[in-house]
Scaffold this motif. Structure first.
Motif, short mmCIF file in Angstrom:
data_model
loop_
_atom_site.label_atom_id
_atom_site.label_comp_id
_atom_site.label_asym_id
_atom_site.label_seq_id
_atom_site.Cartn_x
_atom_site.Cartn_y
_atom_site.Cartn_z
N ASN A 39 8.46 -38.16 -4.63
CA ASN A 39 8.58 -37.64 -5.99
C ASN A 39 7.16 -37.47 -6.58
N PRO A 40 6.82 -36.23 -7.04
CA PRO A 40 5.45 -35.98 -7.50
C PRO A 40 5.03 -36.78 -8.73
N ARG A 46 -0.54 -33.69 -13.09
CA ARG A 46 -0.08 -32.51 -13.83
C ARG A 46 1.44 -32.52 -13.95
N PHE A 47 2.11 -32.80 -12.82
CA PHE A 47 3.57 -32.82 -12.81
C PHE A 47 4.10 -33.94 -13.70
N ALA A 48 3.48 -35.14 -13.59
CA ALA A 48 3.95 -36.30 -14.37
C ALA A 48 3.90 -35.97 -15.87
N LYS A 49 2.81 -35.33 -16.28
CA LYS A 49 2.67 -35.02 -17.71
C LYS A 49 3.66 -33.94 -18.14
N GLU A 50 3.92 -33.00 -17.24
CA GLU A 50 4.89 -31.94 -17.56
C GLU A 50 6.28 -32.49 -17.83
N VAL A 51 6.63 -33.60 -17.17
CA VAL A 51 7.96 -34.17 -17.41
C VAL A 51 7.92 -35.29 -18.45
N GLY A 52 6.80 -35.36 -19.19
CA GLY A 52 6.76 -36.24 -20.36
C GLY A 52 6.24 -37.64 -20.13
N LEU A 53 5.68 -37.90 -18.95
CA LEU A 53 5.10 -39.22 -18.70
C LEU A 53 3.64 -39.23 -19.14
N PRO A 54 3.11 -40.43 -19.47
CA PRO A 54 1.71 -40.49 -19.93
C PRO A 54 0.71 -40.17 -18.82
N ASP A 55 1.11 -40.42 -17.56
CA ASP A 55 0.23 -40.22 -16.40
C ASP A 55 1.09 -40.48 -15.16
N VAL A 56 0.46 -40.48 -14.00
CA VAL A 56 1.16 -40.87 -12.78
C VAL A 56 1.69 -42.29 -12.94
N ILE A 57 2.91 -42.55 -12.48
CA ILE A 57 3.46 -43.91 -12.54
C ILE A 57 3.78 -44.40 -11.12
#
Lengths: 142, 150
Positions: A39-40, A46-57
């Protein structure tokens, strides 16, 4: 089958040695490969932020795997873990700053059960927030 | 849209066997930074009473989650996987997973709930070895977050 800790030597409230675990972006890439969870949100900022996360988790399962090490290092025998369950309450945010994040795990005996087993209550924190809730393991002791 | 309650209790056919390899266990243990020799040294595992190296307690998730994918991607169920997050995870081990195991997973939908627009799906994965012995059961709670209002 041969835990180093004896059932008779622990009481409710006995604390296990606490541990801290570092987690970097490289750790997440390695875990993605080993676990097959690509899962990206776990490696693509970039993807994490696009789906509303603060950063990579971090993968929740990565955090779960680290937390139980407090128990398996204590017993010596990882096969002594009979049950293990967690709730993923907050994500572990892993910045790309060369340091990453830290997962701090504490644990204590919550109950003594039948058949030489005990319930261990775990707490996992990162950046001041509880990242695992209702985190419990049942372990068979010697 | 709430998921179809008639899926509760539905079991999916067992997966093809997954053969657990020593090197895969080593790779997983290294990925989580766990140096316990029971994961990498057959002699150390034997000293603990096991026939071969054993896997860390959460290793089996890779197998059960892949099996749960058949449920999650069942077009008849209609779950929006792009909005899914992992809520809870639990394992109950009859014995540790070990190298050489050939494991099959039978997935069952235990519960479907709808809460504040979120779809919540509880999937149980029962894992058996090639002799039919029960090795571990994994419970996975997935939450499909409500879509934002357009």
């Amino acid at each position: 089958m041969t835990a180093k800790i004896s059932y008779d030597d622990v009481e409710v409230g006995t604390e296990l040695p606490a541990q801290s675990f570092g987690v970097t972006r490289a750790d997440l890439v390695r875990y993605a490969g080993a676990s097959g969870d690509f899962n990206p949100i776990h490696w693509n900022e970039r993807f994490a932020k696009e789906v509303g996360l603060p950063d990579v988790i971090a993968h929740g399962m990565f955090t779960m795997a680290e937390a139980i090490r407090v128990v398996t290092d204590w017993t010596g025998d990882p096969g002594a873990v009979v049950e293990y369950g967690v709730r993923f309450t907050k994500p572990v945010v892993v910045p790309d700053d060369g340091t990453g994040a830290t997962i701090e795990v504490t644990a204590k005996i919550g109950a003594k059960l039948d058949d030489h087993t005990v319930r261990v209550d775990l707490t996992a924190m990162s950046a001041g927030q509880k990242v695992l809730g209702m985190s419990r393991a049942v372990v068979r002791l010697a | 849209m709430a998921l179809d309650q008639s899926f509760v209790g539905r079991s999916y056919p067992p997966t093809d066997p997954y053969e657990v390899g020593r090197e895969k266990i080593r790779e997983f243990a290294e990925a989580v930074g766990d140096t316990n020799p029971a994961y990498t040294d057959p002699e150390a595992a034997k000293a603990l009473g096991y026939a071969d190296v054993i896997a860390p307690p959460t290793f089996v998730f890779s197998i059960t989650f892949k099996a749960a994918g058949e449920v999650v991607q069942d077009p008849q169920l209609g779950l929006d996987y792009s909005r899914v997050v992992h809520g809870d995870q639990k394992f109950a081990h009859k014995r540790p997973v070990r190298a050489g195991d050939r494991l099959t997973v039978t997935s069952t939908i235990e519960a479907i709930k709808s809460l504040a627009g979120n779809d919540i799906l509880d999937i149980r994965g029962d894992v058996h070895d090639e002799t039919g012995e029960h090795v571990v059961t994994a419970w996975t709670k997935l939450v499909a977050r409500a879509a934002e209002k357009a």
